[in-house]
Design a protein around this motif. Structure first.
Motif, short mmCIF file in Angstrom:
data_model
loop_
_atom_site.label_atom_id
_atom_site.label_comp_id
_atom_site.label_asym_id
_atom_site.label_seq_id
_atom_site.Cartn_x
_atom_site.Cartn_y
_atom_site.Cartn_z
N GLN A 41 49.05 27.93 45.19
CA GLN A 41 48.75 29.33 44.86
C GLN A 41 49.70 29.88 43.81
O GLN A 41 49.45 30.93 43.23
CB GLN A 41 48.76 30.20 46.11
N TYR A 42 50.82 29.19 43.53
CA TYR A 42 51.77 29.65 42.53
C TYR A 42 51.68 28.86 41.23
O TYR A 42 52.50 29.03 40.35
CB TYR A 42 53.20 29.62 43.08
N TRP A 43 50.71 27.98 41.09
CA TRP A 43 50.52 27.27 39.84
C TRP A 43 50.03 28.26 38.80
O TRP A 43 49.29 29.19 39.11
CB TRP A 43 49.54 26.13 40.01
N PRO A 44 50.42 28.10 37.53
CA PRO A 44 50.02 29.07 36.49
C PRO A 44 48.51 29.31 36.43
O PRO A 44 48.08 30.45 36.30
CB PRO A 44 50.54 28.43 35.21
N HIS A 45 47.72 28.26 36.55
CA HIS A 45 46.26 28.41 36.52
C HIS A 45 45.79 29.32 37.65
O HIS A 45 44.97 30.21 37.45
CB HIS A 45 45.60 27.04 36.62
N ALA A 46 46.34 29.12 38.84
CA ALA A 46 45.95 29.93 40.00
C ALA A 46 46.38 31.38 39.83
O ALA A 46 45.66 32.30 40.23
CB ALA A 46 46.54 29.34 41.27
N VAL A 48 46.75 33.01 36.93
CA VAL A 48 45.87 33.64 35.94
C VAL A 48 44.52 33.95 36.58
O VAL A 48 43.97 35.03 36.39
CB VAL A 48 45.71 32.75 34.69
N GLU A 49 44.00 33.00 37.36
CA GLU A 49 42.71 33.25 38.03
C GLU A 49 42.80 34.47 38.94
O GLU A 49 41.90 35.31 38.95
CB GLU A 49 42.29 32.03 38.84
N ALA A 51 44.80 37.02 38.67
CA ALA A 51 44.91 38.22 37.83
C ALA A 51 43.54 38.61 37.26
O ALA A 51 43.20 39.79 37.21
CB ALA A 51 45.91 38.00 36.70
N VAL A 52 42.75 37.62 36.84
CA VAL A 52 41.42 37.90 36.31
C VAL A 52 40.53 38.47 37.40
O VAL A 52 39.81 39.45 37.20
CB VAL A 52 40.79 36.63 35.68
N ARG A 53 40.57 37.86 38.59
CA ARG A 53 39.72 38.32 39.70
C ARG A 53 40.08 39.74 40.16
O ARG A 53 39.23 40.50 40.58
CB ARG A 53 39.81 37.36 40.89
N ASN A 54 41.37 40.08 40.10
CA ASN A 54 41.82 41.38 40.60
C ASN A 54 41.93 42.44 39.51
O ASN A 54 42.34 43.56 39.78
CB ASN A 54 43.16 41.24 41.30
N ALA A 55 41.58 42.11 38.28
CA ALA A 55 41.71 43.04 37.17
C ALA A 55 40.82 44.27 37.38
O ALA A 55 39.67 44.15 37.79
CB ALA A 55 41.35 42.35 35.86
N ARG A 56 41.37 45.43 37.09
CA ARG A 56 40.63 46.68 37.16
C ARG A 56 40.85 47.44 35.85
O ARG A 56 41.96 47.44 35.31
CB ARG A 56 41.12 47.55 38.33
N PRO A 57 39.81 48.11 35.35
CA PRO A 57 39.98 48.86 34.10
C PRO A 57 40.98 50.00 34.26
O PRO A 57 41.16 50.52 35.36
CB PRO A 57 38.57 49.38 33.79
N LEU A 83 37.54 34.28 29.56
CA LEU A 83 38.37 34.18 30.77
C LEU A 83 37.54 34.44 32.02
O LEU A 83 37.67 33.74 33.02
CB LEU A 83 39.54 35.16 30.70
N CYS A 84 36.69 35.45 31.98
CA CYS A 84 35.82 35.74 33.13
C CYS A 84 34.94 34.54 33.45
O CYS A 84 34.85 34.11 34.61
CB CYS A 84 34.94 36.96 32.85
N ARG A 85 34.30 34.01 32.44
CA ARG A 85 33.39 32.88 32.64
C ARG A 85 34.13 31.64 33.12
O ARG A 85 33.61 30.87 33.92
CB ARG A 85 32.62 32.60 31.36
N ARG A 86 35.34 31.44 32.63
CA ARG A 86 36.12 30.26 33.03
C ARG A 86 36.34 30.24 34.54
O ARG A 86 36.38 29.18 35.15
CB ARG A 86 37.45 30.26 32.30
N PHE A 87 36.46 31.42 35.14
CA PHE A 87 36.72 31.49 36.58
C PHE A 87 35.46 31.85 37.37
O PHE A 87 35.54 32.29 38.51
CB PHE A 87 37.86 32.46 36.86
N GLY A 88 34.29 31.68 36.74
CA GLY A 88 33.02 31.86 37.45
C GLY A 88 32.66 33.30 37.75
O GLY A 88 31.93 33.57 38.70
N LEU A 89 33.13 34.23 36.95
CA LEU A 89 32.84 35.65 37.17
C LEU A 89 31.91 36.16 36.09
O LEU A 89 31.96 35.71 34.95
CB LEU A 89 34.14 36.46 37.15
N ASP A 90 31.08 37.12 36.46
CA ASP A 90 30.17 37.74 35.50
C ASP A 90 30.96 38.75 34.68
O ASP A 90 31.45 39.75 35.21
CB ASP A 90 29.03 38.44 36.24
N PRO A 91 31.12 38.51 33.37
CA PRO A 91 31.92 39.43 32.55
C PRO A 91 31.32 40.83 32.43
O PRO A 91 32.03 41.78 32.13
CB PRO A 91 32.00 38.74 31.19
N HIS A 92 30.02 40.95 32.70
CA HIS A 92 29.36 42.24 32.55
C HIS A 92 29.18 42.98 33.88
O HIS A 92 28.62 44.08 33.90
CB HIS A 92 28.03 42.06 31.84
#
Length: 107
Positions: A41-46, A48-49, A51-57, A83-92
């Motif tokens: 869970q502390y690997w850089p890839h994890a 970043v993932e 942070a992308v999943r929890n990002a809020r405008p 970045l969104c697509r890389r982690f399987g998230l809908d960017p829209h």
């Protein structure tokens, strides 16, 4: 390092550019060694993932997820969508922004 970045290094025209790229790769490898941790869970890839999943405008209304990723990382729209697509998230997908409690504090 992405495949595109490796291909970009292959296309460098001068020895100076090639040496600078090799130095950057060495710095990245050293940084990954410093961040190495047996807990995945502390690997850089994890991280970043997460942070992308929890990002809020940064605005209080709903906005597309790519806008939230842009606000967090400071990248443009194209990189944020990737970045969104890389982690399987809908960017829209529309995500809720920060909630303002300032009106509640005035009461």
């Amino acid at each position: 390092m992405t495949l595109e970045e490796i291909r970009a290094i292959d296309s460098l025209k001068t020895w100076k550019e090639l040496e600078e790229a090799r130095g950057e790769i060495a710095r990245m490898a050293a940084a990954n060694q410093l961040l190495a941790d047996p807990d995945p869970q502390y690997w850089p890839h994890a991280m970043v993932e997460r942070a992308v999943r929890n990002a809020r405008p940064h605005r209080t209304t709903k906005a597309p997820r790519w806008v939230a990723v842009k606000d967090v990382f400071g990248y443009g729209s194209t990189t944020s969508v990737e970045l969104c697509r890389r982690f399987g998230l809908d960017p829209h997908e529309r995500v809720q922004g920060a909630k303002c409690h300032c009106e509640e504090d005035r009461e």
